[in-house]
Every structure is written in structure tokens, then in C-alpha cells.
Design a protein around this motif. Structure first.
Motif, PDB file in Angstrom:
ATOM      1  N   PHE A 172     167.336   5.696 -97.921  1.00  0.00           N
ATOM      2  CA  PHE A 172     168.769   5.636 -97.660  1.00  0.00           C
ATOM      3  C   PHE A 172     169.137   6.407 -96.395  1.00  0.00           C
ATOM      4  O   PHE A 172     170.272   6.356 -95.949  1.00  0.00           O
ATOM      5  CB  PHE A 172     169.549   6.192 -98.846  1.00  0.00           C
ATOM      6  CG  PHE A 172     169.513   5.303-100.042  1.00  0.00           C
ATOM      7  CD1 PHE A 172     170.233   4.129-100.063  1.00  0.00           C
ATOM      8  CD2 PHE A 172     168.728   5.618-101.133  1.00  0.00           C
ATOM      9  CE1 PHE A 172     170.191   3.297-101.165  1.00  0.00           C
ATOM     10  CE2 PHE A 172     168.679   4.788-102.235  1.00  0.00           C
ATOM     11  CZ  PHE A 172     169.406   3.625-102.250  1.00  0.00           C
ATOM     12  N   ALA A 173     168.181   7.141 -95.836  1.00  0.00           N
ATOM     13  CA  ALA A 173     168.464   7.891 -94.614  1.00  0.00           C
ATOM     14  C   ALA A 173     168.162   7.069 -93.371  1.00  0.00           C
ATOM     15  O   ALA A 173     168.262   7.562 -92.255  1.00  0.00           O
ATOM     16  CB  ALA A 173     167.655   9.184 -94.594  1.00  0.00           C
ATOM     17  N   HIS A 174     167.802   5.798 -93.557  1.00  0.00           N
ATOM     18  CA  HIS A 174     167.396   5.006 -92.404  1.00  0.00           C
ATOM     19  C   HIS A 174     168.518   4.864 -91.381  1.00  0.00           C
ATOM     20  O   HIS A 174     168.282   4.933 -90.178  1.00  0.00           O
ATOM     21  CB  HIS A 174     166.924   3.632 -92.863  1.00  0.00           C
ATOM     22  CG  HIS A 174     165.789   3.106 -92.049  1.00  0.00           C
ATOM     23  ND1 HIS A 174     164.572   3.716 -92.007  1.00  0.00           N
ATOM     24  CD2 HIS A 174     165.701   2.040 -91.220  1.00  0.00           C
ATOM     25  CE1 HIS A 174     163.783   3.055 -91.196  1.00  0.00           C
ATOM     26  NE2 HIS A 174     164.441   2.031 -90.710  1.00  0.00           N
ATOM     27  N   GLY A 175     169.743   4.679 -91.891  1.00  0.00           N
ATOM     28  CA  GLY A 175     170.883   4.592 -90.983  1.00  0.00           C
ATOM     29  C   GLY A 175     171.061   5.880 -90.206  1.00  0.00           C
ATOM     30  O   GLY A 175     171.382   5.871 -89.016  1.00  0.00           O
ATOM     31  N   ALA A 176     170.828   7.009 -90.877  1.00  0.00           N
ATOM     32  CA  ALA A 176     170.942   8.299 -90.194  1.00  0.00           C
ATOM     33  C   ALA A 176     169.867   8.421 -89.110  1.00  0.00           C
ATOM     34  O   ALA A 176     170.113   9.003 -88.047  1.00  0.00           O
ATOM     35  CB  ALA A 176     170.818   9.434 -91.202  1.00  0.00           C
ATOM     36  N   PHE A 177     168.690   7.842 -89.357  1.00  0.00           N
ATOM     37  CA  PHE A 177     167.648   7.856 -88.329  1.00  0.00           C
ATOM     38  C   PHE A 177     168.105   7.069 -87.098  1.00  0.00           C
ATOM     39  O   PHE A 177     167.859   7.481 -85.964  1.00  0.00           O
ATOM     40  CB  PHE A 177     166.340   7.259 -88.859  1.00  0.00           C
ATOM     41  CG  PHE A 177     165.655   8.109 -89.900  1.00  0.00           C
ATOM     42  CD1 PHE A 177     165.944   9.458 -90.015  1.00  0.00           C
ATOM     43  CD2 PHE A 177     164.723   7.560 -90.757  1.00  0.00           C
ATOM     44  CE1 PHE A 177     165.317  10.243 -90.974  1.00  0.00           C
ATOM     45  CE2 PHE A 177     164.091   8.334 -91.711  1.00  0.00           C
ATOM     46  CZ  PHE A 177     164.390   9.672 -91.825  1.00  0.00           C
TER      47      PHE A 177
END
Lengths: 333, 286
Positions: free
Chosen positions: B35-40
Motif C-alpha cells: 500500500f506504500a507504492h503510491g508513496a514510493f
């Protein structure tokens, strides 16, 4: 064993009395606010627990039900002047029905597909309410300020009445879950969680029981929505359908431990004060540092305490029991 | 008109596809829904922005560098966090990346304020005519770049020894470990590779998109939907799913109003996943 039962009973009595009496001596409004949040999220955690902990359907979109519930009662109050207590009940019924209808397709999904569907549901609801002129679109609704009292569900001089209402909700849901744990319903729920296919083979109608679970969970969550609406006296999509609500609810369950009654209460009692205090301490700067700490905290819990607090308690119990047994064996020899 | 919209959707879909492929790769190898992919993606966009500001590098041209940086970042994140919870309970595996995402987004807000920023004087700008349709040059460059990276990933996973080892892990972790594959190290590489995809996508996006702390969230969610559409674990499926979503978003957004376009994307997810519970090309367990 008898001793254990007796100490458990004593502890329970102490806890109940403390939760009833201690708040009376807390006068600081902010401390009262934390208490209200703790009981609110304990109830939300229990509602999540019925669905996620007992049936095994992990939801990260509880905000969809929460927001819907808050809007049902607020809309009825603002537009039609209907008493919030009626709205409170209606919010529960309507969100339960909504959960049931959503559940018809969604409960067919398993594991992460279900989790992502609930995230999607939360986002869709937020977008819909942000664009729905009838309920104030993105600005939301302001609840009218009226004379405080139990009948109007508004209290201005002190936040404690909200705390006791929340505590009553928590008490009722705990009684319900104790009953559920020993009833056929609870056993069916657990059977579905452990192995859906085996449960079906044993003649359990898994769709029906999943729908019951999602309806109960949604209904309770919706009533909590009404509670927060009455507490903060306004509703807006960004606030009521906030994704962080969904994440916090799931986090409480992880932290406390799932599939038992005590877990969410412990989780809420420890997590909410931390999150509210960091927010009050650093949130006003608007730099996001409070949420930064919160995020780091989630990561740390997941890495170092993935079994939840109840896991720790159980480990300690097991160790103590082993020691007692060893001691007994020693005595026998 | 609809041709124009479809082409626009296609271009958007290619960029989503790059983000989604990284997500799908990570999921396929280690079963983590990131779920942190967008933050990446957001981190990569800021990296491009600062490279542009201080070194004068154009985001599109610096995207290989950003991808490399993100690869390193991903390897570190894997060994610091992800690798430690792979054996943990389902819920902890699900929530840990949520925490990471909240942390990174607010870290960016703390360090660089919530202001909207934009790269000044990008090399690629303006609009050209391709046959009957108008095409924005930066978007075209971004989608061509995305397809090149997608091709590279495909080649890497199918043809190189490391890629084959990664595939072996995703098929059977136990057997792969018995064959002498160092699972920890390769999981780290796979996670880094997934982050590198997000990094490249962030680089391309920085050329024409606003940059702010919350920018990645929607990309991450849309990519997640794309991965679910394509079927978890299938990188080709992720690309197809993403292109489909790009088209649904653009055409549907035009038809029913752009404020509802994400609602439409999520509805599409619900419909498709209910008809095909494991996505279009999905395989494996739940």
C-alpha cells in the motif's frame, strides 16, 4: 483453575468500577476527549472484530459505514428535525441494510480481494458524498446547536455524558459478543474463519453467515458514526469518510489482538491516547510530524508485535502455567 | 472525440501500468500488497524535482538515475521492514505498508511542506498532432518510457538468471530455497525492482504533473485496482489492467463528470472482481 477464575472476576469488577468512577474525577476537557475517543474506538474495534476477527473478513473500509451512519442521523436532524436518538437507531438499521446489500456481491471475495474491495468502497462513498448537493457536498452539514440534555444527544458543559453513552454502547456490545461466543452463531463464524470450504461441507450456509456478520458490523459502525456526529456537531466527507478512520480501526484490532473480546478494548485504550496526544502536542504545527510518528508506530507494531497484545498475554499465561506444572511435578517427586 | 479520449486513456494507462507492474512483481514474489507504492512514486517525484532544481537534470532524462536510487531505497526498506514480517499474520502484513505510506507522506510534508510544486522548463512540453488526435508530448514520452521499462522488466524476469530465480521464488519458495537460491537477497532485489518501477514512473510523471506529498496516493490505489484487475502476481495482467483503467477513467470521466472518475474506476474493480474473483489473468491462492 478456580483461583484464576476468581482473580479474573476480581479484575473484571475492578475494571468496570474504574471505568465508571474514575472519569468523574477528570475535569480537563482534553482528557475527557481522549476518554470519549477510547470508548468510541473500542466499540468500532469490536464491530470490526465481529467481521475480521471472528469471520475472517478483513475490512479496511469501515469508514464507509461510519460516514453513512453519521450522515443518516445528521441529515434527518438538519432537514427534518428528527430526534438524534431516532436517527441513531435508523443509522444503525440503514447502515446494516447497506452492509447487507454491499455484502451480497463483496462477501464472495476472499482475503486481500475483499480487503481491497472495502478500500474501494470507502473511496467511492467519499467521492459520492463529496458531490452530493443534497447533503451539502464537500462542505457537509452543520448540526443545529440546541439545549444540552440526554433527549437532544448534545452536551456542552462537559464531555463526560458522551463518555458514558459510549461506555454503555461498549457494555452492550460486550454482552452481545459474550452471548455470541457461546452461541451457534459464534461457532459458525469461527468455523468459516478457520476453513470456509470445510464449514460449507459441514452444512453451514457461509454466505448467509457472512452477510449477518457484515450487517451487524456495519450497523454498529454506523451508530458510532451518529455518535461522532453528535459529538463534533458537524459532518463532512473528508472527516467522516476519512481513510485513516478505517486504518485506525484495523490497527486497533492488530495491536490488541483479534478474535477475542478484550483485544480491541486494550488496543483502543493504548493506541488512542497515544495518537490523540501526539496530535495535540505536535499536530497544530501542521507539519504532519504527528502523523509521521503515527505511521512509524504502525510499522513498529506490525514488525515487533504482529500477534497483538493478547498474543503477549497468552504467552505469559502459557509460561506461567508451564512453571506451575513444573513446580507441581517437582513437589510430586 | 472518443478516439481522442481513448488515446489519452491509453497514454495514462501506460504510466499506471508501470506503477502497477512494480506492485504486481512485489506481490507475486513475496505476497505483500504494497500500500506504500503510491508513496514510493511520490518520493521518486520529489527526487526528480530536487535533481532538476539543484543539478538541472530534466526529469525524463534523470529517470534512470531516480529508478536506481529507488532500487537502493527499496532494498533498504525490504531488509529493514518487509523481510521481518513475511512470516507474520495476514493483518500485520497488510497493515505494515499502510504505516509506511502514512510515514513517508507525512515525512514529505514535514520536510518539504504541503505546497504544490512543478518542474520548471521541462524539455518535453507542448502538443503535437498524431494523425487525427492531439497528443501531449510529455505524456507521450512518459508512456513510451513506461513501455520501455516494462519491456526491460519483462526481459529481466524472463531471461536473466536472477530473474529466473525470482520467478522460482514466486512459484515455490520452499523448493527455490532448497535449490540453493538465497531467498532473502533475491526478495530484496525483487522489492527493489518494484520500487524502481515506481521510481521510473515518478520520474516520468514529474515532467508534467504537480508534486505534493499526497500525490502518490491515488496512483497507488489505481495501480492496486489495476493489479487486482489483471490478477495478483501477473505482471502482464497488471499492464493490461492498468491500460483498461486509464481508458475507463478518461472516457468515463468525460461521460459522467471528472469528479466521479475514480468512483468509476473502483466500481469497475468491484464488477470485474465479482465476475472473475481472481482477476483477468490471475492464478494462485487467495
Amino acid at each position: 483453575m478456580k483461583d484464576v477464575k476468581r482473580t479474573n472476576k476480581t479484575l473484571l469488577t475492578i475494571a468496570v468500577l474504574a471505568s465508571l468512577i474514575v472519569p468523574l474525577f477528570i475535569k480537563a476537557r482534553f482528557m475527557q476527549h481522549i476518554l470519549v475517543m477510547v470508548v468510541l474506538y473500542a466499540v468500532l474495534g469490536q464491530a470490526w472484530n465481529i467481521l475480521g476477527g471472528y469471520v475472517g473478513l478483513v475490512s479496511i473500509g469501515q469508514a464507509a459505514f461510519f460516514g453513512l451512519g453519521s450522515y443518516v442521523s445528521s441529515y434527518l436532524l438538519v432537514e427534518h428535525g428528527i430526534n438524534p436518538w431516532v436517527g441513531f437507531i435508523l443509522a444503525g438499521l440503514i447502515t446494516a441494510l447497506f452492509g447487507f446489500l454491499i455484502g451480497l456481491p463483496v462477501t464472495r471475495l476472499r482475503g486481500r480481494y475483499f480487503a481491497i474491495a472495502t478500500i474501494a468502497l470507502g473511496q467511492v462513498m467519499k467521492v459520492l458524498f463529496e458531490n452530493w448537493e443534497r447533503v451539502g457536498a464537500a462542505t457537509g452539514l452543520m448540526l443545529p446547536l440546541v439545549k444540552e440534555g440526554l433527549s437532544t444527544f448534545q452536551f456542552h458543559t462537559s464531555k463526560l455524558p458522551y463518555y458514558y453513552i459510549g461506555l454503555a454502547m461498549l457494555g452492550i456490545i460486550i454482552l452481545f459478543m459474550r452471548y455470541m461466543e457461546r452461541s451457534r452463531l459464534g461457532y459458525y463464524f469461527k468455523a468459516i474463519r478457520e476453513d470456509e470450504d470445510v464449514a460449507t461441507a459441514l452444512g453451514i450456509n457461509k454466505t448467509a453467515y457472512k452477510l449477518i456478520a457484515i450487517a451487524i458490523s456495519a450497523g454498529i459502525t454506523g451508530m458510532c458514526g451518529t455518535f461522532l456526529a453528535q459529538y463534533s456537531l458537524y459532518v463532512e466527507p473528508e472527516y467522516m469518510f476519512n481513510h485513516n478512520i478505517s486504518v485506525t480501526i484495523a490497527l486497533i484490532a492488530v495491536f490488541g489482538g483479534t478474535g477475542n473480546i478484550l483485544g480491541p478494548i486494550l488496543g483502543s485504550a493504548i493506541l488512542l491516547p497515544i495518537s490523540e496526544l501526539t496530535r495535540a502536542w505536535m499536530g497544530s504545527t501542521g507539519t504532519g510530524i504527528d502523523m509521521m510518528i503515527y505511521g512509524a508506530f504502525i510499522v513498529l507494531i506490525c514488525v515487533y508485535q504482529p500477534q497483538g497484545l493478547m498474543g503477549v498475554v497468552r504467552n505469559i499465561q502459557a509460561r506461567a502455567r508451564a512453571q506451575v506444572q513444573q513446580a507441581r511435578r517437582g513437589a510430586n517427586v | 472525440m472518443y478516439l481522442q479520449l481513448t488515446v489519452g486513456g491509453l497514454l495514462l494507462g501506460c504510466i499506471y501500468g508501470l506503477v502497477a507492474m512494480g506492485l504486481s512483481l512485489i506481490y507475486g514474489v513475496m505476497g505483500i500488497v504494497n500500500f506504500a507504492h503510491g508513496a514510493f512514486v511520490m518520493v521518486a517525484m520529489y527526487a526528480s524535482f530536487w535533481l532538476n532544481r539543484f543539478l538541472g537534470l530534466d526529469p525524463v532524462l534523470s529517470s534512470p538515475l531516480v529508478a536506481l536510487l529507488m532500487f537502493g531505497f527499496g532494498v533498504i526498506v525490504y531488509h529493514a521492514i518487509i523481510g521481518k514480517i513475511l512470516e507474520g499474520p495476514f493483518l500485520a502484513r497488510l497493515l505494515v505498508t499502510f504505516g509506511l505510506s502514512i510515514f513517508l507522506i507525512n515525512c514529505a510534508q514535514f520536510l518539504w511542506s504541503p505546497d504544490y510544486r512543478m518542474v520548471e522548463n521541462p524539455i518535453f512540453r507542448g502538443i503535437i498532432m498524431l494523425g487525427p488526435v492531439f497528443v501531449e508530448v510529455p505524456k507521450l514520452m512518459a508512456s513510451i518510457g513506461s513501455l520501455i521499462v516494462a519491456g526491460l522488466i519483462y526481459w529481466f524476469v524472463r531471461k536473466t538468471k536472477t530473474g529466473l530465480a525470482i520467478q522460482a521464488i514466486s512459484l515455490d519458495r520452499m523448493a527455490a530455497s532448497l535449490m540453493g537460491i538465497d531467498i532473502e537477497r533475491l526478495n530484496g532485489y525483487a522489492f527493489g525492482l518494484g520500487c524502481a518501477c515506481a521510481g521510473a514512473a515518478g520520474g516520468f510523471l514529474a515532467e508534467f504533473y504537480y508534486i505534493f506529498p499526497d500525490v502518490g496516493t491515488m496512483f497507488g490505489l489505481v495501480a492496486l485496482v489495476a493489479v487486482a484487475l489483471g490478477g495478483f502476481g501477473s505482471t502482464e495482467g497488471a499492464l493490461i489492467g492498468a491500460i483498461l483503467i486509464g481508458i475507463i477513467e478518461t472516457v468515463g470521466g468525460f461521460m459522467i463528470g471528472s469528479e466521479f472518475k475514480y468512483a468509476l474506476v473502483f466500481l469497475a474493480y468491484l464488477v470485474i472482481v465479482i465476475v472473475r474473483p481472481r482477476g483477468l489473468l490471475g492464478w494462485g491462492a487467495d
